[in-house]
Design an enzyme around this catalytic site. Structure first.
Site, PDB file in Angstrom:
ATOM      1  N   SER A 420      -2.172  25.886  12.215  1.00 17.00           N
ATOM      2  CA  SER A 420      -0.902  25.437  12.148  1.00 17.00           C
ATOM      3  C   SER A 420       0.056  25.076  13.522  1.00 17.00           C
ATOM      4  O   SER A 420       1.499  24.576  12.571  1.00 17.00           O
ATOM      5  CB  SER A 420      -0.724  26.533  11.246  1.00 17.00           C
ATOM      6  N   HIS A 448      -3.300  23.719   5.455  1.00 23.00           N
ATOM      7  CA  HIS A 448      -2.278  22.112   6.014  1.00 23.00           C
ATOM      8  C   HIS A 448      -3.044  20.858   5.778  1.00 23.00           C
ATOM      9  O   HIS A 448      -2.791  19.941   6.639  1.00 23.00           O
ATOM     10  CB  HIS A 448      -2.107  22.536   7.824  1.00 23.00           C
ATOM     11  N   LYS A 479       2.716  24.060   0.800  1.00 22.10           N
ATOM     12  CA  LYS A 479       3.199  22.619   1.675  1.00 22.10           C
ATOM     13  C   LYS A 479       3.092  21.647   0.668  1.00 22.10           C
ATOM     14  O   LYS A 479       4.245  21.018  -0.093  1.00 22.10           O
ATOM     15  CB  LYS A 479       2.252  23.134   2.456  1.00 22.10           C
TER      16      LYS A 479
END
Length: 634
Positions: A420, A448, A479
């Site tokens: 990240s 991610h 996200k």
């Protein structure tokens, strides 16, 4: 009353060993652990922790039989261990003394390491690598150093010994850095272990005068993690002064509130200037723009009207509706795995999955740069933690080889798919190969990666063509998926086990139905509009090329996260301030987000950025870097 520890020398040795194990498992100071201390009433040790203590005590003393579950106090447990040792020996032979340290400095280091890592003394080889073999990362090492220096009464500022790679090296460095420590060690050895005069108490971390002659306060957030004081809140007052000074200089500007949707631009209330401003937004993980998609928003609204704001219950007790079942089905299908479990958050998914599967007799093997939720899951599990150098597969193989040779418990390798703060991708093909060779399981955190990597955006395994080869794929839904919650996908029996043994699932309220509906709609959009993923990668390539051309260090980023690596914390914060002044919002990452000396700006690219946004962003970064000396002036 007669102290039972003093009535027999065997008892004293056994008592010391038992207390060391309890201290390691509970983080109590050994001085607090008395023979008469009641496990529940005095120490708060419940049946779950007690089971771990009994198992660890049995391993510590190499007992052949299980210990009785009945001891209520430390003294009773000591008696039970003595009886078990006598039975094993057949004649009541004295128990072997636990492996100790040869001098007070090493003793202080070992004792601190035991408390901070939960290892037992016999597991702490003085020459074992702190990260690769003992799993002591930089955060834990900070606590070990602080406690060891406290025990030794080290004068002067708290030493920074992050370069020490073994406990022996740490002890040697402590001796070298302060005369009081050298005198303590020398005097103790000359007197055969007798103590010397107590030196002046050392200054607590975080309490030093901050500014240098140039007015710059060189402290970081690391300086406040181990400040010790009888008043628990003393550290908060010290940090408050530091924080106010950083905010006065407009260097810390975290947590400013949005006044609009978060797209390629966003209106934010600038608390340092006292006004609302529109920023070019490069600090959002809304990679595919789904948080603002009309279909996603409408699904949230409709489901909230139907099911209400929330259900005020866990999944087992009134907290499940059909949308949660459908979300799990859709996530499993999207990730092409048999089953899925949804947690209240991505952080709780790591905590719950790791602590449910991995126990104190197992080994957790983790990348050095993994997310903090993985680190905390390891701590909660009580497992032996081994840390391999970032994406260093030779180091991973070395650790797996040693662990397999020891032959105790199972092994789980956990790594971020996309790291990240660095933006690079794990070497999944080699991780999978080594896991098969050394009989380990693999869990990849796709926080991610979901919606970013792979032809369909399903994550790291698809990116490498390894669908079905990774045992567990974990993800967050806050996200790309534009909601809240976390999930784990894998085989049906593993997922069902997690439902019953993940405390962060069983004992926590579930995500609201409206959120679940929005997540289902987000998956619909990802599958129906693949052009969003293509546009994201076009934008990544454009901005990445512009930043590299300008001379920035982006490390090995292969994702939507572009790190502008600066190193020096002051210069990184000053460049962040210069970027913000020019109307661009991105993250300035300092300790503990990254280690000291590795500060950076973290730039997040989304599919919503226009070509004009990318050109302006590149121009802003270059101008700010030249202003602050990160890049040379042409």
């Amino acid at each position: 009353m007669t102290n039972p520890v003093s009535t027999h020398p065997d008892t004293a040795r056994v008592h010391d060993g038992v207390v060391e194990v309890i201290a390691a498992r509970t983080l109590y100071d050994v001085g607090h652990l008395r023979p008469e201390s009641h496990f529940e009433a005095d120490l708060g040790i419940d049946s779950v922790i007690m089971e771990s203590v009994l198992l660890s005590v049995r391993e510590h003393f190499a007992l052949s039989a299980e210990l009785p579950a009945g001891p209520a106090t430390i003294g009773e447990l000591v008696d039970a261990v003595r009886a078990a040792l006598a039975a094993d020996a057949g004649s009541g032979a004295p128990a072997p003394a636990p492996a100790g340290a040869a001098d007070p400095v090493t003793e202080a280091v070992v004792a601190a390491a035991m408390r901070q890592t939960q290892y037992q003394r016999h597991q702490l080889d003085l020459d074992a690598d702190l990260e690769g073999e003992l799993g002591v990362d930089s955060v834990v090492l900070t606590s070990v150093v602080a406690e060891a220096t406290e025990r030794l009464g080290l004068t002067g500022p708290a030493p920074d010994l992050a370069g020490a790679t073994t406990l022996r090296a740490l002890a040697d460095a402590l001796r070298a850095c302060d005369p009081a420590v050298r005198n303590t060690a020398t005097g103790a050895e000359a007197a055969g272990g007798a103590g010397t005069a107590t030196p002046e108490p050392r200054r607590a971390p975080g309490s030093a005068p901050g500014p240098d002659p140039d007015g710059w306060d060189h402290r970081s957030m690391k300086d406040f993690t181990e400040q010790r004081d009888p008043d628990l809140f003393a550290k908060t007052r010290s940090f408050a002064g530091y924080l106010r000074s950083r905010e006065k200089d407009r260097l810390y500007w975290y947590g400013m509130p949005l006044h609009s949707k978060c797209g390629n631009r966003a209106v934010i209330f600038d608390e340092l200037e006292g006004r609302k401003r529109e920023f070019l937004m490069f600090a959002s993980n809304n990679y595919l723009g789904l948080a603002n998609h009309p279909g996603v928003i409408e699904a949230v609204v409709d489901a909230t009207r139907t099911y209400g704001a929330t259900h005020t219950g866990s999944r087992f007790i009134g907290g499940t509706n059909m949308l949660h079942k459908e979300l799990e089905r859709r996530l499993a299908a999207f990730k092409q795995r048999p089953a899925c479990i949804v947690y209240p958050g991505g952080y709780s998914a790591n905590l719950g999955a790791i602590s449910a599967l991995v126990k104190s007799y197992d080994t957790l093997v983790v990348d050095r740069l993994n997310h903090m939720s993985i680190v905390d899951g390891a701590r909660l599990s009580g497992a032996v933690r081994k840390i391999y150098r970032h994406n260093d597969m030779a180091d991973l193989e070395r650790i797996l080889s040693r662990s397999a040779a020891e032959g105790t418990g199972g092994r789980l390798i956990v790594a971020d798919g996309v790291f990240s703060m660095h933006g690079d991708v794990c070497d999944l093909p080699e991780i999978v190969r080594l896991a098969k060779e050394y009989d380990a399981r693999v869990m990849i955190d796709d926080a991610h990666s979901t919606g970013v990597l792979g032809v369909r955006g399903s994550g790291t395994a698809e990116h490498f063509g390894l669908k079905g080869e990774v045992d567990l794929e974990l993800g967050t839904m806050s996200k790309t998926l534009a909601g809240m919650g976390g999930f784990v996908v894998g085989e049906e029996e593993v997922v069902e086990y997690l439902r019953y043994y993940s405390n962060s699932y069983v004992f926590a309220a579930n995500i609201p139905a409206g959120v679940a509906a929005g997540l289902i709609a987000a998956i619909d959009v990802i599958e129906a509009e693949p052009e969003r993923l293509k546009r994201l990668w076009t934008n990544i390539g454009t901005l990445r090329g512009r930043l590299l051309e300008a001379g920035f260090d982006l490390e090995h980023s292969e994702s939507a996260i572009l790190p502008i690596v600066i190193g020096d914390e002051r210069r990184a914060m000053e460049m962040g301030r210069a970027v913000r002044a020019r109307g661009l919002f991105c993250q300035t990452v300092v300790y503990p987000g990254v280690p000291l000396g590795d500060a950076r700006l973290r730039v997040s690219v989304t599919c919503e950025h226009t070509p004009q946004d990318l050109d302006l962003a590149a121009e802003i970064f270059v101008d700010a870097a030249r202003e602050t000396g990160v890049l040379p002036t042409p």
